[in-house]
Design a protein around this motif. Structure first.
Motif, PDB file in Angstrom:
ATOM      1  N   SER A 148       3.876  57.770 -25.071  1.00 14.98           N
ATOM      2  CA  SER A 148       3.912  58.138 -23.552  1.00 14.98           C
ATOM      3  C   SER A 148       3.063  56.978 -23.145  1.00 14.98           C
ATOM      4  O   SER A 148       2.208  56.562 -23.439  1.00 14.98           O
ATOM      5  N   ASP A 208       0.820  57.039 -20.464  1.00 17.04           N
ATOM      6  CA  ASP A 208      -0.416  57.945 -20.210  1.00 17.04           C
ATOM      7  C   ASP A 208      -1.381  57.901 -21.326  1.00 17.04           C
ATOM      8  O   ASP A 208      -2.606  57.579 -21.277  1.00 17.04           O
ATOM      9  N   ASP A 209      -0.868  58.286 -22.467  1.00 19.58           N
ATOM     10  CA  ASP A 209      -1.526  58.479 -23.646  1.00 19.58           C
ATOM     11  C   ASP A 209      -0.884  58.127 -24.862  1.00 19.58           C
ATOM     12  O   ASP A 209       0.019  58.870 -25.502  1.00 19.58           O
ATOM     13  N   LYS A 225       0.010  60.384 -27.614  1.00 14.40           N
ATOM     14  CA  LYS A 225       1.154  61.250 -27.441  1.00 14.40           C
ATOM     15  C   LYS A 225       2.540  60.805 -27.293  1.00 14.40           C
ATOM     16  O   LYS A 225       2.758  59.903 -26.536  1.00 14.40           O
ATOM     17  N   ASP A 227       6.496  64.795 -26.041  1.00 17.28           N
ATOM     18  CA  ASP A 227       5.475  66.029 -25.745  1.00 17.28           C
ATOM     19  C   ASP A 227       4.901  66.255 -24.451  1.00 17.28           C
ATOM     20  O   ASP A 227       4.151  66.971 -24.048  1.00 17.28           O
ATOM     21  N   THR A 228       5.298  65.278 -23.543  1.00 19.51           N
ATOM     22  CA  THR A 228       4.702  65.411 -22.067  1.00 19.51           C
ATOM     23  C   THR A 228       5.711  66.077 -21.239  1.00 19.51           C
ATOM     24  O   THR A 228       5.497  66.221 -20.142  1.00 19.51           O
ATOM     25  N   SER A 240       5.713  59.208 -15.885  1.00 18.67           N
ATOM     26  CA  SER A 240       4.347  59.000 -16.443  1.00 18.67           C
ATOM     27  C   SER A 240       3.618  60.098 -15.140  1.00 18.67           C
ATOM     28  O   SER A 240       4.308  60.408 -14.402  1.00 18.67           O
ATOM     29  N   GLN A 241       2.281  60.317 -15.502  1.00 16.58           N
ATOM     30  CA  GLN A 241       1.758  61.111 -14.845  1.00 16.58           C
ATOM     31  C   GLN A 241       1.586  60.886 -13.230  1.00 16.58           C
ATOM     32  O   GLN A 241       1.828  61.525 -12.134  1.00 16.58           O
ATOM     33  N   VAL A 283       7.190  66.830 -15.763  1.00 16.77           N
ATOM     34  CA  VAL A 283       6.194  66.434 -16.569  1.00 16.77           C
ATOM     35  C   VAL A 283       5.045  67.410 -16.577  1.00 16.77           C
ATOM     36  O   VAL A 283       4.524  67.644 -15.615  1.00 16.77           O
TER      37      VAL A 283
END
Lengths: 464, 291
Positions: free
Chosen positions: A140, A142-143, A146, A150-151, A365-366, A382
């Protein structure tokens, strides 16, 4: 008029026949020689985006606007400054893009949503969509620790999976429930019911207070199918949902579905529905509810946004999850029907498939999702995107419902898979709510329609 | 010189003919061709299914419901419109104000008419139910568009309302061209107004009435826009207002069966053509030449 004789009509037909050279262009295909090759992959660029290829993005600009997609484009450009993002926010996605899908020169990312969208099942069966597995397995944005998959909230990937292949990613999470005004209920001391029996008892009480307990968007009978099918799923569990979607013989006449139909029928039979609801458009029914003439209305989580302009101050609308049908439901209380909307696809014949996938990585994304919650007043799929945001009363109740449901989130696929069955179900439910047919007749009719779809070799079948 | 004339004609016609060919003829031809395939609207390889699509039509309950409802509309709408328009045209001879009023609906687009009438028919705050209550007929209040027995009649009422004005104007114009001396002669011979209308006026304006039959017959086989916007479902409740055009639209754009929908279009095309020819035949009369 006397001059229009059979002879001149025949002459016309002959002229038509003479120009057959004009025919045969609606379905002509095109080549795909100018495809952008996948570049080298790296931790920074897991999908192998080529740094200077153009990217065409077509977004449905409806109730949610298209700012969030513009944000995603900006986010992508920060990473790949040389990629030229061609953003188009449009309506009538189907009309605009159908010829391009036929000609196999579609854009790289499409938000196939809104009235007049392209039929997803048709796109799928024609093999027009890219398998999104590589995106789901990519890290992902952002991370990096991860995976992208899984987001996302539970059910989102499944919603876009056809015969085991993830082909569609929906952006906005939609829950269906029964809406009421918190302030109205507080004033009368009413409490949102936990079971359907309690619902019917409360309805009698509401009636005594001089209000109509329920209304529904009668002009579009599918609105009443949402509580009906929710009740059935709660009583019958995930197995029942699957048996319905898989067109199993007799699924519509199973005890859980019959009991759910009976529950809805009781609303009509006991006079719990506002008179004339069967002839109201969604606007008319929802406005009657917003004026406080009616206590409950079934609707999806877009209701708050849709009613924004007419909701009185202090109305405090909230969505309650559909009550349990029986004391022995297979799904726990709080289980909720949820699906996602705003269907994002990467066409199989897109010129820049890696770029399209990367765009989605930025879209989900977040930061972009948070912006969506704020600008569109809807729940992005999300996880954690709305944490820390101050939500309005309706959206807050929807977010609560998601948390309370946990893994007990269900959705039916037959609406997307088998449009003719949906149509038959809508017709039957309209008749059920007006007591023109009883629950047995309702189940018989819908089962017949399901059997007809199952038998029809011209309809592509899916399994879950 | 003659040569130049033809060149001029060809030059003047080439643009409109090309436009007509590309935007009218070519879609028609493609529909005929697609009617024999299973095209789903996006595939580039439709398979041929022969006459399969046409065979399906005969046991498609939705198409048959549409056929039945269009049939009823064909029986009711042209007759009602022509009778009303003749009566209004005869009754308001010489008073132009009324004609302007009757013509009014003609100026509105069909979408606006449908939305307006939806408000008239809406059960709780609608004009029609409100008017019924106002004159003490509370028991007559109905969910006009949501009851299977009433819905199609409610739609037909709108169709009639919206088309009568045009024919009032058409028939009035025709009536004005009937020479006064014929009327006077008939009156002197002792013919009452009804006889004059039946024996003199109607035969002399028959050509306009015939045009009316054909136009209205074609309109009655459509009804798509009104049904799509006004009715429950649309096409409901329970397919009681289903029309063939709506079925075609749904089959193509909701069910994704463009091939089958094209077959419906071809069937409707031939049906409309046959009915137009039939109406021409049965309404044929001796033409009266006015000197």
């Amino acid at each position: 008029m006397m001059n229009l004789t059979r002879r001149s009509a025949l002459a016309g037909v002959a002229a038509v026949a003479a120009s057959t050279g004009l025919a045969a262009c609606a379905t002509a295909g095109g080549g795909d020689d100018d495809k952008v090759k996948q570049g080298d992959t790296s931790a920074e660029n897991p999908l192998g985006v080529s740094a200077d290829a153009a990217l065409e993005v077509v977004i449905f600009k409806g109730g949610y606007g298209d700012q969030y997609a513009i944000d995603a484009g900006t986010s992508l450009k920060q990473k790949f400054p040389k990629v030229a993002v061609d953003h188009k926010g449009i309506q009538g996605v189907g009309e605009v893009l159908q010829p391009r899908f036929v000609a196999d020169s579609p854009p790289d990312v499409v938000d196939n949503s809104g009235a007049g969208r392209l039929d997803l099942a048709t796109l799928v069966s024609a093999g027009k969509l890219t398998d999104l597995t590589s995106l789901l397995d990519a890290p992902s944005l952002d991370d990096p620790g991860k995976k992208f998959r899984d987001t996302l909230m539970p059910g989102v990937i499944e919603d876009g999976t056809f015969d085991g292949k993830p082909l569609v990613l929906n952006y906005s999470s939609v829950l269906w429930g029964v809406w009421y005004s918190k302030s109205l209920f507080a004033k009368h001391g009413w409490v949102f019911p936990k079971t359907w029996d309690e619902m019917l008892t409360l309805n009698d009480e509401i009636k005594k207070a001089g209000l109509a307990p329920w209304t529904w968007q009668g002009k579009y009978p599918e609105y009443l199918n949402d509580p009906l099918m929710s009740l059935a799923a709660k009583a019958g569990g995930f197995d029942l949902v699957k048996s319905i979607d898989n067109l199993q013989p007799g699924a519509w006449q199973s005890p859980a579905v019959l009991a759910a139909a009976e529950a809805i029928y009781q609303l009509g039979a006991r006079g719990h529905i506002l008179a004339g609801s069967e002839g109201l458009s969604h606007t008319e029914a929802q406005n009657a509810w917003c004026k406080g003439q009616v206590a409950f209305i079934p609707c999806g989580s877009w209701l708050e946004g849709e009613q924004q302009a007419v909701t009185p101050a202090g109305f405090d609308m909230v969505m309650g999850t559909v009550p349990a049908l029986t004391g022995s439901d297979k799904l726990p209380n709080g289980a909720v029907m949820a699906a996602s909307s705003e269907s994002f696809i990467v066409p199989a014949k897109a010129k820049n498939v890696p770029g399209g996938l990367e765009f989605l990585r930025h879209l989900f994304s977040q930061k972009v999702a948070r912006g969506f919650a704020e600008s569109a007043k809807a729940l992005p799929v999300v996880t954690g995107a709305t944490d820390g945001l101050t939500l309005s009363s309706g959206l807050g109740s929807v977010a609560e419902a998601v948390k309370a449901a946990g893994p007990n989130v269900f959705s039916y696929k037959f609406r997307t898979w088998y449009a003719p069955l949906s149509k038959a179900l809508d017709d039957a439910t309209g008749e059920l709510a007006t007591k023109r047919i009883n629950p047995q007749q309702w189940a018989e009719r819908v089962q017949k329609a399901a059997d007809a779809v199952a038998k029809d070799s011209s309809i592509v079948k899916h399994q879950r | 010189m003659r040569h130049g004339k033809y060149r001029f004609l060809a030059g003047a016609l080439i643009v409109p003919l090309t436009l007509y060919g590309v935007f009218v003829l070519s879609p028609y031809l493609q529909a005929f061709q697609l009617a024999f395939t299973d095209w789903n609207g996006v595939s580039d390889q439709p398979r041929s299914v022969g006459f399969g699509n046409f065979a399906r039509l005969w046991d498609d309950p939705l198409f048959l419901a549409g056929l039945r409802n269009n049939g009823l509309m064909l029986l009711v709408v042209p007759l009602a419109v022509i009778a009303l328009a003749l009566a209004l045209a005869a009754g308001t001879k010489g008073t132009r104000v009324y004609r302007v009023v009757y013509f009014f609906p003609q100026l509105l687009s069909v979408a606006i008419i449908a939305v307006l009438w939806q408000f008239v028919y809406t059960p709780n705050s609608g004009l029609l139910n409100g008017a019924l209550s106002a004159v003490g007929l509370d028991s007559w209040r109905r969910s006009w568009l949501a009851e299977p027995d009433l819905a199609l009649w409610s739609v037909m009422a709108v169709m009639i309302w919206s088309s009568v004005g045009f024919y009032v104007v058409l028939f009035s114009a025709a009536m004005e061209s009937v020479p006064d001396d014929i009327m006077e002669a008939a009156a002197i011979d002792g013919a009452g107004p009804v006889t004059v209308f039946r024996r003199i006026t109607l035969p002399l304006i028959w050509e306009s009435v015939q045009v009316g039959w054909i136009y209205l017959g074609i309109a009655a086989l459509d009804g798509f826009a009104l049904v799509q916007i006004m009715t429950v479902g649309p096409g409901g409740p329970d397919n009681s207002t289903e029309v063939m055009g709506l079925g075609l639209y749904r089959t193509a754009f909701t069910f994704g069966k463009f091939g089958y929908a094209s077959a419906m279009g071809v069937a409707i095309f031939f049906l409309t053509l046959s009915i137009a020819v039939l109406l021409l035949r049965v309404t044929k009369r001796e033409r009266v030449e006015l000197a």
